[in-house]
Design an enzyme around this catalytic site. Structure first.
Site, PDB file in Angstrom:
ATOM      1  N   SER A  16       7.168 -23.288 -48.713  1.00  0.00           N
ATOM      2  CA  SER A  16       7.975 -23.856 -49.789  1.00  0.00           C
ATOM      3  C   SER A  16       9.334 -24.195 -49.185  1.00  0.00           C
ATOM      4  O   SER A  16      10.003 -23.315 -48.638  1.00  0.00           O
ATOM      5  CB  SER A  16       8.116 -22.833 -50.916  1.00  0.00           C
ATOM      6  OG  SER A  16       8.636 -23.441 -52.077  1.00  0.00           O
ATOM      7  N   GLU A  17       9.744 -25.479 -49.264  1.00  0.00           N
ATOM      8  CA  GLU A  17      10.893 -25.881 -48.451  1.00  0.00           C
ATOM      9  C   GLU A  17      12.210 -25.251 -48.887  1.00  0.00           C
ATOM     10  O   GLU A  17      13.189 -25.304 -48.150  1.00  0.00           O
ATOM     11  CB  GLU A  17      11.000 -27.405 -48.373  1.00  0.00           C
ATOM     12  CG  GLU A  17      11.377 -28.108 -49.660  1.00  0.00           C
ATOM     13  CD  GLU A  17      10.328 -29.149 -50.034  1.00  0.00           C
ATOM     14  OE1 GLU A  17       9.121 -28.871 -49.863  1.00  0.00           O
ATOM     15  OE2 GLU A  17      10.726 -30.227 -50.501  1.00  0.00           O
ATOM     16  N   ASN A  18      12.244 -24.653 -50.088  1.00  0.00           N
ATOM     17  CA  ASN A  18      13.462 -23.959 -50.480  1.00  0.00           C
ATOM     18  C   ASN A  18      13.604 -22.599 -49.808  1.00  0.00           C
ATOM     19  O   ASN A  18      14.576 -21.895 -50.059  1.00  0.00           O
ATOM     20  CB  ASN A  18      13.556 -23.828 -52.008  1.00  0.00           C
ATOM     21  CG  ASN A  18      12.320 -23.227 -52.631  1.00  0.00           C
ATOM     22  OD1 ASN A  18      11.204 -23.428 -52.152  1.00  0.00           O
ATOM     23  ND2 ASN A  18      12.497 -22.475 -53.695  1.00  0.00           N
TER      24      ASN A  18
END
Lengths: 219, 224
Positions: free
Chosen positions: B48-50
């Site tokens: 998840s890129e966050n």
């Protein structure tokens, strides 16, 4: 040294036209209390460097709705219609930066680097006006460092020396922004005495942090 | 066999592209359905890129500090790990993500992808998409074959601003599976509900069609 301050001292630190980095991703890990103080104070003509402009009532959103920002450097504005409206109306200048490039530009600004070389954005509008370099036969874009006057961050816990711990996905841009601003102010849910955090669990070293304000959990 | 929506067909077929152990980033919207159709024995780790790996559906207790890349409540599997945005995009750009699955507004026969803005209409920003297409080993575009008004989305040349140049590996739509090759777009599979003629008619780009075209694979997972 005790870096914990109260609201009175905090208010004296904000000025019009400041460049501010603000942690958070879609409002998660964003300093909600500090945003509310900025809104209350009404400081204006701010330049904001942040992952995204969240929604009108989360993260940095309220600052945009309240028209306190004249320039935004971010990777995504689509979830806050007010940002797009102000951009199209010419009221606010928006520079869109790929999120990974934004992270690296901030890191470069805080790490003493003159810029970074990235393949991200090659062949797109992102490369316009930028220098391209060939390294070992591969092409890269030169992206320049970013710094700010103030970084407004959110952590879960701090000790009085400013050592920080974050929770879950609320870390995001906060640790790198702590490197890249002249004044680093962190909003936390809990403050403990120096020595209570184990050196191995500290995620941002306290030497980067100037001020800590404790405001509990804000939902 | 009941009929399936375009979204179900696309997500199911994309799931069939996953290999056991892959680290995968799924874009928001249609791509996130992919997890529902993973074949038995195929375990993937979602990035998840966050800022974490081990993305899981949200549990019964919502943690306000844990969201997916769309800002929606999420969970994290045991063995997951959280980190900052610098590490997250080092993973993405540095080739440590095996597959990224993104939606598309347009794809063209040179493997270009446009999915982040429509000038004058919609400028949401690229978020992490440009980094993902620059760094992931395999870029799968999962999208409906044509626009809502019937306009072709698989084109000779994209006319919307690009997300990345020459970066698409595979296009999966409800009608077909199309691979981007050096020679052009190779029609590899078609849906059991479509014909080659229909796919050609709804595609502006030149398709390479050689021999018998296979029926879309792995759709038995829809019955699960």
């Amino acid at each position: 040294m005790n870096k914990v301050i109260g609201k009175d001292e905090l208010i004296s630190l904000f000025e019009d036209k400041a460049t501010i980095m603000m942690g958070g991703f879609m409002g998660v890990g964003a300093p909600k209390f500090l945003v509310s103080i900025l809104v209350e104070q009404g400081v204006k003509d701010l330049t904001l460097i942040t992952s995204d402009t969240a929604t009108p009532d989360t993260g940095v959103g309220p600052l945009i709705v309240n028209r306190q920002v004249k320039q935004i450097i971010a990777s995504h504005i689509g979830t806050n219609p007010e940002t797009g409206r102000q951009m199209i109306a010419g009221e606010t200048v928006v520079e869109l930066v790929p999120q990974g490039t934004l992270a690296e530009r901030i890191r470069a600004g805080g790490a003493g680097l003159g810029g970074i070389l990235t393949p991200t954005g090659l062949g797109t509008v992102v490369e316009e006006g930028k220098e391209k370099l060939l390294v070992n036969g591969k092409e890269y874009l030169l992206e320049l460092p970013l710094r700010a006057d103030i970084a407004l961050l959110k952590a879960f816990k701090a000790d009085k020396a400013g050592n920080l711990i974050y929770r879950q996905s609320a870390r995001n841009f906060n640790p790198i922004m702590a490197l890249a601003a002249d004044l680093v102010i962190v909003e936390v849910e809990e403050v403990v005495e120096v020595g209570e955090l184990k050196p191995d669990e500290v995620m941002t070293p306290g030497i980067l942090v100037d001020k800590v304000i404790c405001c509990g959990r804000i939902s | 066999m009941r009929t399936y929506s375009a979204k179900e067909l696309i997500a199911c077929r994309v799931a069939g592209e996953m290999r056991d152990g892959d680290v995968v980033n799924l874009g928001i919207g249609l791509p996130t359905l992919v997890s529902n159709y993973l074949p038995e024995g195929i375990n993937i780790t979602l990035q998840s890129e966050n800022g974490f790996v081990g993305l899981a559906p949200a549990g019964s207790e919502i943690d306000p500090d844990l969201v997916n890349a769309g800002g929606k409540p999420a969970g994290i599997f045991p063995g997951g790990a959280t980190f900052d945005s610098f590490m997250s995009f080092a993973l993405i750009r540095g080739g440590h993500v095996d597959v990224t699955v993104l939606g598309g507004l347009q794809v063209d026969q040179n493997g270009n992808l446009a999915n982040w803005m429509i000038p004058g209409k919609m400028v949401p920003g690229m978020g992490g998409a440009m980094d993902l297409v620059a760094g992931a080993k395999k870029v799968i575009v999962a999208m409906e074959h044509t626009a809502k008004d019937g306009a072709a989305k698989i084109l000779k040349s994209c006319n919307l601003p690009l997300t990345g140049k020459g970066i698409v590996t595979l296009i999966v739509t409800e009608l077909a599976v199309i691979r981007v090759t050096e020679e052009g777009l190779l029609l590899e599979e078609i849906s059991p509900y479509a014909t080659v003629e229909e796919v050609v008619a709804k595609t502006e780009a030149q398709l390479i069609i050689s021999g018998d075209i296979a029926t879309m694979k792995g759709l038995e997972q829809l019955e699960r």
